[in-house]
Every structure is written in C-alpha cells, then in structure tokens.
Design a protein around this motif. Structure first.
Motif, PDB file in Angstrom:
ATOM      1  N   GLY A   1      54.309  44.365  -7.748  1.00  0.00           N
ATOM      2  CA  GLY A   1      53.131  43.526  -7.577  1.00  0.00           C
ATOM      3  C   GLY A   1      53.383  42.077  -7.937  1.00  0.00           C
TER       4      GLY A   1
ATOM      5  N   ALA B   1      53.309  38.955  -5.240  1.00  0.00           N
ATOM      6  CA  ALA B   1      52.288  37.918  -5.415  1.00  0.00           C
ATOM      7  C   ALA B   1      52.909  36.536  -5.510  1.00  0.00           C
ATOM      8  CB  ALA B   1      51.461  38.216  -6.667  1.00  0.00           C
TER       9      ALA B   1
ATOM     10  N   THR C   1      49.244  43.128  -9.277  1.00  0.00           N
ATOM     11  CA  THR C   1      49.195  41.837  -8.584  1.00  0.00           C
ATOM     12  C   THR C   1      48.226  40.886  -9.260  1.00  0.00           C
ATOM     13  OG1 THR C   1      49.752  42.894  -6.472  1.00  0.00           O
ATOM     14  CG2 THR C   1      48.745  40.714  -6.380  1.00  0.00           C
TER      15      THR C   1
END
Length: 354
Positions: free
Chosen positions: A71, A75, A118
């Motif tokens: 994540g 991101a 994220t």
C-alpha cells in the motif's frame, strides 16, 4: 496477511465487502485526477511489481516470515487513490487464480491490505514531506517511515475486524499483542523494500514519483554575478526524450518483476507469514475453510501438471505478473480514457472558456 475463508463470519464479511466496494468506487473517481500522461503507463506495472514482491517471503523471527503489502509503495509512486486500486487488483488476481486469500474474505483483505495501508502510509508520508527539507533523501526517509507504520496499522485493523466477527472465541488481547508485535518486524522489511524502490525510481525519473512532485528545483544560471532562472525547454522538445525514458523505466520494471516472480521467488522463506503464525498459535484458524479456487490450475503458486517445483513456481509467478500487468493496465487506461473524455466534453470546454 491474506485472510482465508472461515476466519470472519458472514455478516462482518459482507459489511467489509461493502466498505471495500465503497473504497474502490471512491478510488476510481479519485484516480481520474492522478492518472495523467506520466502515471497512467506505470500504474499497471506497479500492481505487477507488488504481485511479484509479495511472492518473496522474508524471515523475521521465531519461524515466521513476512511479505510486502504494497500500500505504501503504490500510494507514493502513483498516488493514494490509484494505490488502493493497484493493491486491490493484486488481491483479486491472487484470490481468483492462486487461491491466496479467501473469496468470501476479499472485502476484508481489500479493506485491511489495500485501504488501511494506503491511507495510513500516505497521510504519514505527506506529513513528513511537509516538515522535512525538499530533497530526494527526505522523500526516501518519509517513504521508509510511512511503510513501516502501515503494516502494524493493517495488523491492528485485522484484529479489530476479528474482534467483531471472528469465528472462534479467543482472548482478543493476546491476538492483538501477537499480531501487532510480529507485524512491527515485518513492517521494517516493508519499509526497506519501499524506500529502496522509491529511491531507485527517484534517482532515474523523479517526475514519475507521485509523492515527489514539486521536488525538482528550477535550474539557475549566473548572469552578471546574479542567479536567474534558466529558460525551460519547450514541452514539445522534451516529450520524445521523456517518452523514451518512461519506456525504459517500464521495461526495466517489468523485467525486474518477471525475474523476482520467476526466479528469486524460489528462494523465499517457506515459514508461515505473520497472520498464519498467529492464527496457528492462538487458535483463530480453527474454522478455516478450503478455498473455493483450490482446484485452480495455479493454486498455491504452482502450475498443475508440472512436477518440478522450481519450474512450476517460477512459471506461475511469471503468469501472475503477466495477468496482473495486463489487467491493471487495462483498468487504469480505461479510467484515464474516462477522464480524457470528460475533459473533452462540451460542458468542460465551456467551463474552461469561461
């Protein structure tokens, strides 16, 4: 940390599925703003790279292993909304093709492994980037810290979900201590992988890293003893060179993903990952169910009919990377095309003219 079928009861699994579906819907809208001409070609590759690196379990402690969740990496490289979609694509491919992560638990896995990681990582990353000097090293350090925190946050999220809908009656405090404790260690591995990857891309093409935008300083020239901004080259003159460099990064990334999944994965740790170890030790796997895709020809990351373990696992990894990059690229180009169509609509044109 792939949650299998049978860990979480049906009502909570359905609720998690609703949360995951909502998060994906929001991310699809948000990704339209992130998937520009620089990010769109790389988003599918990021998903494939995460798939490949997730096959590389690394030892942590006491017969336990860990693997990348991805994540934070997604991101920072392609943006938080697109990052949620990247990890979700990976989880979908793993669940359907490789029987990794329960199908009834897909909503739980997306919520815990895609959304929580994220959001926690990107909020942490942006906060650190704002207060630290605007340098490449600061971006790498921020990526390390953000990734390290995202993993125990996901472990905490799973424990909360299990406290609400777990199928076995176990002391939740012990589960929490064990889950967060082991995933703090796994988080350090995640942080190292994330920082190394982000740093490598920044070194070559900082403009391709979503989280590093604004990092590049204007070129200064000394004229008459004073520093003045250099006149930038026209975008049309830079476009061919940028396109070539982007293609080079894409091919290099794809080659690395295929190498990791097809060759290096054979040397990954065979120890159970953090969730599997805690589940066995604390008894939360008492009602685990057989995966609905257990008969898949690619189940357990092996190709049915091939007896050589190294060849079978390597070929499964290569297939997984290929399927993920195709599926991810198709989804992200569709989202990008939707944005392009909206920008070109008569209403958008009138608004721009006004």
């Amino acid at each position: 940390m792939h949650v299998p079928d049978g860990f979480i009861n049906a009502p909570v699994s359905v609720a998690a599925g609703v949360v995951a579906a909502g998060a994906v819907a929001v991310s699809l809208r948000g990704a339209r703003r992130e998937l520009d001409e620089r990010i769109a070609p790389l988003a599918g590759l990021v998903a494939a790279f995460i798939f490949a690196v997730q096959m590389l379990n690394f030892p942590v402690a006491a017969g336990t292993s860990g693997h990348l969740l991805g994540g934070a990496l997604a991101a920072i490289l392609v943006g938080p909304y697109t990052g949620v979609l990247c990890v979700s694509v990976v989880l979908l491919m793993q669940g359907i093709l490789f029987a990794d992560g329960g199908l009834t638990a897909l909503g739980v896995n997306i919520t815990v492994m895609a959304v929580v990681t994220t959001v926690v990582a990107y909020v942490t990353f942006r906060g650190l980037v704002k207060v630290l000097p605007k340098t490449r090293r600061s971006v790498t350090v921020s990526a390390f810290v953000a990734a390290a925190l995202s993993v125990p946050a996901a472990a905490l999220a799973f424990t909360l979900v299990y406290a609400i809908g777990g199928t076995t009656d176990v002391p939740i405090g012990r589960v929490l201590t064990a889950m967060v404790g082991v995933h703090v260690l796994i988080g350090l591995g995640e942080a190292a992988i994330t920082a190394f990857t982000v740093g490598a891309v920044i070194a070559v093409r900082p403009d391709l890293v979503y989280g590093a935008r604004g990092l590049t300083q204007k070129l200064k020239l000394r004229v008459g003893g004073e520093l003045v901004d250099a006149t930038p080259e026209p975008e049309r003159e830079l476009a061919p060179a940028r396109s070539h460099r982007t293609r080079t990064v894409w091919l290099t990334g794809l080659g690395a993903s295929l190498l990791l999944a097809g060759v290096v994965s054979f040397y990954a740790s065979a120890s159970p990952d953090g969730l599997e170890k805690v589940a066995a030790d604390k008894g939360i796997d008492a009602k685990v169910e057989e995966h609905a895709a257990a008969d898949s020809p690619l189940a357990d990351y092996s190709v049915e009919g091939i007896t050589d373990g190294r060849l079978s696992g390597g070929l499964a990894g290569v297939i997984g990377v290929g399927v993920t990059v195709v599926a991810g690229t198709g989804i992200f180009w569709a989202v990008r095309s939707r944005r392009t169509a909206e920008d070109a609509s008569p209403a958008a044109t009138r608004t721009s003219s006004a």
